[in-house]
Scaffold this active site. Structure first.
Site, short mmCIF file in Angstrom:
data_model
loop_
_atom_site.label_atom_id
_atom_site.label_comp_id
_atom_site.label_asym_id
_atom_site.label_seq_id
_atom_site.Cartn_x
_atom_site.Cartn_y
_atom_site.Cartn_z
N LYS A 54 0.84 -1.20 0.00
CA LYS A 54 0.00 0.00 0.00
C LYS A 54 0.87 1.25 0.00
O LYS A 54 0.66 2.18 -0.76
CB LYS A 54 -0.89 0.01 1.25
CG LYS A 54 -1.57 1.34 1.49
CD LYS A 54 -2.09 1.56 2.90
CE LYS A 54 -1.09 1.88 3.94
NZ LYS A 54 -1.28 3.02 4.81
N ASN A 55 1.87 1.26 0.88
CA ASN A 55 2.65 2.49 1.05
C ASN A 55 3.61 2.75 -0.10
O ASN A 55 4.25 3.79 -0.14
CB ASN A 55 3.41 2.47 2.39
CG ASN A 55 2.45 2.72 3.55
OD1 ASN A 55 1.29 3.09 3.33
ND2 ASN A 55 2.91 2.52 4.77
N CYS A 109 -4.35 8.51 9.81
CA CYS A 109 -4.56 7.74 11.03
C CYS A 109 -4.27 8.62 12.24
O CYS A 109 -3.29 9.35 12.27
CB CYS A 109 -3.64 6.52 11.05
SG CYS A 109 -4.35 5.08 10.24
N ARG A 119 1.37 14.43 13.51
CA ARG A 119 2.05 13.99 12.28
C ARG A 119 2.24 15.22 11.38
O ARG A 119 1.54 15.40 10.39
CB ARG A 119 1.24 12.89 11.60
CG ARG A 119 1.04 11.69 12.50
CD ARG A 119 0.29 10.59 11.82
NE ARG A 119 1.08 9.97 10.78
CZ ARG A 119 0.56 9.18 9.84
NH1 ARG A 119 -0.73 8.95 9.82
NH2 ARG A 119 1.33 8.64 8.92
N ASP A 139 5.08 0.53 11.85
CA ASP A 139 3.78 -0.02 11.46
C ASP A 139 3.56 -1.43 12.01
O ASP A 139 2.45 -1.95 11.93
CB ASP A 139 3.63 -0.02 9.94
CG ASP A 139 3.59 1.40 9.38
OD1 ASP A 139 3.31 2.33 10.14
OD2 ASP A 139 3.86 1.57 8.17
N ARG A 141 -8.07 0.43 5.43
CA ARG A 141 -7.10 1.33 4.81
C ARG A 141 -5.86 0.57 4.35
O ARG A 141 -5.17 1.01 3.44
CB ARG A 141 -6.66 2.40 5.81
CG ARG A 141 -7.80 3.25 6.30
CD ARG A 141 -7.30 4.30 7.22
NE ARG A 141 -6.48 5.23 6.45
CZ ARG A 141 -6.18 6.44 6.82
NH1 ARG A 141 -6.61 6.90 7.98
NH2 ARG A 141 -5.44 7.21 6.07
N1 EPU Z 1 7.74 14.07 10.80
C1 EPU Z 1 7.83 15.37 11.20
N2 EPU Z 1 7.69 16.33 10.25
C2 EPU Z 1 7.47 16.05 8.95
C3 EPU Z 1 7.37 14.71 8.55
C4 EPU Z 1 7.50 13.72 9.51
O1 EPU Z 1 8.05 15.66 12.37
O2 EPU Z 1 7.36 16.98 8.13
C5 EPU Z 1 7.91 12.99 11.80
C6 EPU Z 1 6.66 12.18 12.00
O3 EPU Z 1 5.80 12.80 12.93
C7 EPU Z 1 7.24 10.86 12.47
C8 EPU Z 1 8.52 10.75 11.68
O4 EPU Z 1 8.85 12.06 11.28
O5 EPU Z 1 7.53 10.95 13.83
C9 EPU Z 1 8.48 9.86 10.47
O6 EPU Z 1 7.40 10.23 9.64
P1 EPU Z 1 7.38 9.95 8.07
O7 EPU Z 1 7.27 11.27 7.37
O8 EPU Z 1 8.54 9.09 7.73
O9 EPU Z 1 6.05 9.14 7.90
P2 EPU Z 1 4.99 9.26 6.72
O10 EPU Z 1 5.70 9.40 5.44
O11 EPU Z 1 3.97 10.25 7.06
C10 EPU Z 1 4.91 6.73 6.21
C11 EPU Z 1 3.86 5.66 6.17
C12 EPU Z 1 3.40 5.34 7.58
C13 EPU Z 1 4.61 4.90 8.39
C14 EPU Z 1 5.69 5.97 8.34
C15 EPU Z 1 6.98 5.58 9.02
C16 EPU Z 1 2.70 6.06 4.11
C17 EPU Z 1 1.44 6.41 3.43
N3 EPU Z 1 2.71 6.11 5.42
O12 EPU Z 1 4.30 7.87 6.81
O13 EPU Z 1 2.49 4.26 7.45
O14 EPU Z 1 4.22 4.68 9.72
O15 EPU Z 1 6.02 6.28 6.96
O16 EPU Z 1 7.54 4.47 8.40
O17 EPU Z 1 3.67 5.70 3.45
C18 EPU Z 1 0.60 2.99 7.95
O18 EPU Z 1 0.77 2.38 6.89
O19 EPU Z 1 -0.16 2.59 8.86
C19 EPU Z 1 1.34 4.22 8.18
C20 EPU Z 1 0.95 5.14 9.06
#
Ligand code: EPU
Length: 473
Positions: A25-26, A119, A124, A308, A399
């Site tokens: 998915k991701n 979520c 976030r 995750d 999701r």
């Molecule tokens: N963060 C910040 N500022 C930002 C971006 C991120 O502080 O501008 C922090 C976040 O709060 C978190 C960390 O950095 O503490 C990592 O966040 P990241 O940006 O890597 O996560 P994401 O890209 O929003 C994706 C996956 C998530 C998964 C995370 C970490 C997707 C759609 N989502 O989220 O997946 O938990 O990477 O590996 O790719 C899920 O599938 O259930 C899910 C939430």
């Protein structure tokens, strides 16, 4: 009477048999966005029909992309960009939608995106995305809750992420692959989904080097073309099946996985006493019939144990005698499952973002999944618990786990997707399709089969955005 979907699970039975892992998915969520960067057709193969993916496709359609499912493949074509905005109605449902900003910037030079949702398990933010864009010369303004981004010159320069971000790295790749100058990214996210996007973009003619390492170089090109691409297997889905097998003391073969993406998960389960045997290049046998012991788990960035899987790991460890400790360094507050697991008799103590688990027998209970991976955890626990459990909040599970009940039933689980009255209206129970809720509505009827060619009534392919069944060329 208003109803909601629930999973009813009678646990305590070891899972046995074989499961095929679906596409990630991701990864798929970002790969489909690459369609915005070319006017030629792009086919993403084997896309999971999950509600998040359906939201992603709606965002693309809003921008003017033609979308068609042909069997399990999504055909996309962005002949022209009709709208550079991603409206609140869609973006509020899914945080990943923020990454459409990069793709729209790349193709159209501007984008208007609402503050993202997703979520609900703690803050976030998107500050790192915005700082990265600023470092490359993108002007971003806040207009009534929308971020309005503009590129006045080819994007070029150096982005140093203060800490890695998966979505932030993907946003920068999509923004700079087309029409940009030379871009260096430091402290890029290492997750395989980043390298997968870079692989697709390179297939389309981009010049990206180093994706999957902390240092990525992008040399923008003037034109990208279409192509056909299959996402990597879903390491989180695979990990959840591994943990469900372990929690039920089962013996399951997982096929179609990428062993290199799951090494840390394998090592930790092996430490807990689960026997994991390579039976093919892309298949593992998970044998949890031996004696198990508690282990400490800390979720970190790739290649460590993924955040995750932190909640599903906690659910598994709640079944294992001994003391285990669980922490999450990526999302330190991702513990909405804890009170729900406690309803099943799990002895859990959460203090200072550290979960101490005293494992033992679980008993069935009524629980609610507040987010996707909490849902994965509750299903893992319910499969192991004695007696009957009900998990509500199935729309969160939809999701990220495709036809979860159906696939768990195929390995011996007693699990049904049912319609139950919403809290105010009583407690009757009826049967319903194991289908994502987005667009398809909550229907009662039979369990749906795998998606066939085109759209079939009552199946997940029923979603309103599925309009065409002929290739877009
Ligand atoms: N963060 C910040 N500022 C930002 C971006 C991120 O502080 O501008 C922090 C976040 O709060 C978190 C960390 O950095 O503490 C990592 O966040 P990241 O940006 O890597 O996560 P994401 O890209 O929003 C994706 C996956 C998530 C998964 C995370 C970490 C997707 C759609 N989502 O989220 O997946 O938990 O990477 O590996 O790719 C899920 O599938 O259930 C899910 C939430």
């Amino acid at each position: 009477m208003t109803t909601r979907s629930a999973l009813e699970i009678t646990g305590g039975r070891p899972l046995t048999g074989e499961v095929a892992v679906h596409a990630a998915k991701n990864s798929a969520l970002y790969l489909i966005l690459a369609s915005l960067l070319t006017d030629e057709p792009l086919v993403v193969e084997g896309v999971p029909r999950l509600s998040d993916v359906l939201v992603g496709l709606e965002i693309l359609e809003h921008a003017g992309v033609e979308v068609a499912w042909i069997g399990p493949d999504v055909h996309l074509r962005a002949r022209e960009i009709r709208d550079i905005s991603a409206p609140y109605r869609l973006v509020s449902k899914m945080r990943a939608s923020f990454v459409v900003m990069g793709a729209l910037l790349g193709r159209a030079g501007e984008a208007r995106i609402s503050m993202p949702g997703g979520c609900a398990f703690g803050p976030r933010p998107v500050d790192r995305h915005l700082k990265a864009f600023a470092a490359l010369g993108v002007e971003v303004a806040d207009d009534n809750g929308d971020f309005v981004a503009r590129r006045r010159r080819p994007l070029a320069g150096r982005v140093v992420f203060e800490a890695p971000t998966v979505g932030g790295t993907q946003n920068v790749l999509l923004a700079t692959a087309l029409g940009g100058g030379a871009v260096e990214i430091e402290n890029a996210a290492l997750e395989p989904e980043v390298a997968d996007l870079a692989d697709l973009l390179n297939l389309m003619g981009a010049r990206i080097e180093g994706a999957g390492t902390p240092f990525v170089h992008v040399q923008g090109v003037d034109r990208l073309h279409g192509g056909r691409f299959r996402p990597i297997p879903d390491r989180i889905e695979a990990g959840t099946f591994m943990l469900a097998t372990a929690a039920t003391r089962g013996d399951v073969t997982l096929r179609g996985l990428r062993p290199d993406h799951l090494q840390a998960v394998r090592d930790k389960l092996t430490e807990a006493g689960v026997r994991i045997v390579d039976i093919a290049r892309d298949a593992w046998r998970i044998d949890a019939t031996g004696e198990l012991t508690g282990v400490d788990v800390t979720a970190v960035e790739y290649p460590g144990i993924p955040t995750d899987l932190q909640a599903p790991f906690g659910a598994f460890l709640a079944t294992v005698p001994g003391v285990s400790v669980v922490r999450d360094r990526v999302y330190p507050d991702r513990f909405t499952h804890v009170t729900e697991l406690q309803r099943m008799g799990a002895r859990l103590e959460l203090t200072d973002r550290t979960l101490v688990v005293r494992g033992g027998a679980l008993t069935g209970a009524e629980t609610h999944a507040a987010d996707l991976r909490a849902g994965g955890a509750l299903v893992v626990a319910a499969l192991a618990a004695d007696g009957r459990s009900r998990v509500t909040g199935v729309e969160s599970i939809d999701r990220g786990y495709e036809r979860f009940a159906e696939r768990l039933r195929a390995v011996g689980a007693t699990i049904e997707r049912v319609e139950v009255p919403s809290p105010a209206t009583g407690s009757e129970v009826g049967s319903a399709a194991d289908a994502p809720s987005a667009g398809a509505g909550a229907s009662s009827g039979t369990m749906s089969g795998p998606p066939g060619p085109g759209a079939a009534a009552g199946s997940p392919s029923d979603a309103p955005l599925v309009r065409s069944s002929s290739p877009l060329n």
